[in-house]
Design an enzyme around this catalytic site. Sequence first.
Site, PDB file in Angstrom:
ATOM      1  CE1 TYR A   1      -4.748   1.317   4.397  1.00  0.00           C
ATOM      2  CE2 TYR A   1      -3.401   0.089   5.860  1.00  0.00           C
ATOM      3  CZ  TYR A   1      -3.571   0.622   4.580  1.00  0.00           C
ATOM      4  OH  TYR A   1      -2.722   0.441   3.514  1.00  0.00           O
TER       5      TYR A   1
ATOM      6  CB  VAL B   1      -0.297  -5.893   3.978  1.00  0.00           C
ATOM      7  CG1 VAL B   1      -1.482  -5.519   4.493  1.00  0.00           C
ATOM      8  CG2 VAL B   1      -0.274  -6.046   2.489  1.00  0.00           C
TER       9      VAL B   1
ATOM     10  CE1 TYR C   1      -5.020  -1.437  -4.772  1.00  0.00           C
ATOM     11  CE2 TYR C   1      -5.019  -3.571  -4.625  1.00  0.00           C
ATOM     12  CZ  TYR C   1      -5.007  -2.636  -4.243  1.00  0.00           C
ATOM     13  OH  TYR C   1      -4.952  -2.294  -2.591  1.00  0.00           O
TER      14      TYR C   1
ATOM     15  CB  SER D   1      -0.826  -0.011   1.284  1.00  0.00           C
ATOM     16  OG  SER D   1      -1.944  -0.649   0.979  1.00  0.00           O
TER      17      SER D   1
ATOM     18  CE  LYS E   1      -3.784   0.899  -1.274  1.00  0.00           C
ATOM     19  NZ  LYS E   1      -4.375   0.384   0.109  1.00  0.00           N
TER      20      LYS E   1
HETATM   21  N1  GLN Z   1      -2.212  -5.063  -1.938  1.00  0.00           N
HETATM   22  C1  GLN Z   1      -2.627  -5.085  -0.775  1.00  0.00           C
HETATM   23  C2  GLN Z   1      -4.247  -5.253  -0.799  1.00  0.00           C
HETATM   24  O1  GLN Z   1      -4.882  -4.785  -1.699  1.00  0.00           O
HETATM   25  C3  GLN Z   1      -2.349  -3.755  -0.024  1.00  0.00           C
HETATM   26  C4  GLN Z   1      -2.878  -3.530   1.194  1.00  0.00           C
HETATM   27  C5  GLN Z   1      -2.028  -2.848   2.182  1.00  0.00           C
HETATM   28  O2  GLN Z   1      -0.700  -2.887   1.926  1.00  0.00           O
HETATM   29  N2  GLN Z   1      -2.523  -2.268   3.236  1.00  0.00           N
HETATM   30  O3  GLN Z   1      -4.702  -5.949   0.151  1.00  0.00           O
END
Ligand code: GLN
Length: 313
Positions: free
Chosen positions: A249, A267, A197, A72, A75
């Site tokens: 989050y 993650v 994505y 993430s 992003k």
């Molecule tokens: N690729 C992961 C997902 O879509 C990214 C989530 C994350 O890093 N919080 O679940």
Amino acid sequence: MSEIDYQRILTSIHRRLGSEGATEEDVRSGDVAAYIPELACVNPDQFGMSLQCLDGSVHSVGDADVPFSVQSIAKVPALLLALTIDPDEVWERMDVEPSGNAFNSLFQLEYEQGVPRNPLINAGALVLCDVLISALKRPLEELYAFVHALSGDMSVSWNERVARSERASSHRNAALVNLMKSFGNIHNEPDEVLDLYVRLCAMEMTCTQLACTFGLLANEGRTLHDGKALAPGVMVQRVNAVMQTCGFYDEAGEFAFRVGLPGKSGVGGGIVAIHPRYYSVAVWSPRLNERGNSFLGMRALELLTAEIGHTIF
Ligand code: GLN
């Protein structure tokens, strides 16, 4: 803060939290993300950290030069690129409020008629991918070219095995993108959006590369490696505000409280944080807490700002 001995601080954090010889902290807490099968193959006890100051000095410890899946964290570059292309479109199609929910939550998205709470939850990043697909001839290549410009490193790429592993198990992200499609907030084919994505999230970088990539957010939009202005100051301020309020989050409040810097987690166990006008810092430790944020990464950054004695507050 120029007289601060960052290397000494990082070395003492590493001594406390690195798996070898750590005594004071519970360094085995949490577990690696297993819902993306390929991420479960990582050695969970690695720990790296790299901090880069605006004067170009780099301070690193542990596994700072081992590449990992940034997930993430990627992003944020996607947001910067989409904002460079069409800021009005981005902010018409998503909000800038903390979600207070898990990064892949579905129910809020239905309740809010397919408009993501912010660009840093999965739904928001899926819309960003949709924006890039509509605007760019070769979205994947152009996205990575932008990351090369941010990082100054042409070798940054994605791990296709991780991308395929996530794609094969992305039922929840497929649900998010289809739900948004039903509300008219996805313009391209859901499969195409998911393909981009997962290759965005499968981006691999080391802590050293990550800290440099995010350096422009500490440096009023100028990259640390060549001083090029890649984002206007107002965009940088807004992206930092979104990272501060939405980067973790349902743990954004906790990160602001304990660390006191804008940042973004993934993650894969990475976290990047920046102190505007001072430094950009990246930490990596794959074991996650129950909210999906690096357990030791949070602790390391908390120790860092406590020792420096400065946060943005
Ligand atoms: N690729 C992961 C997902 O879509 C990214 C989530 C994350 O890093 N919080 O679940």
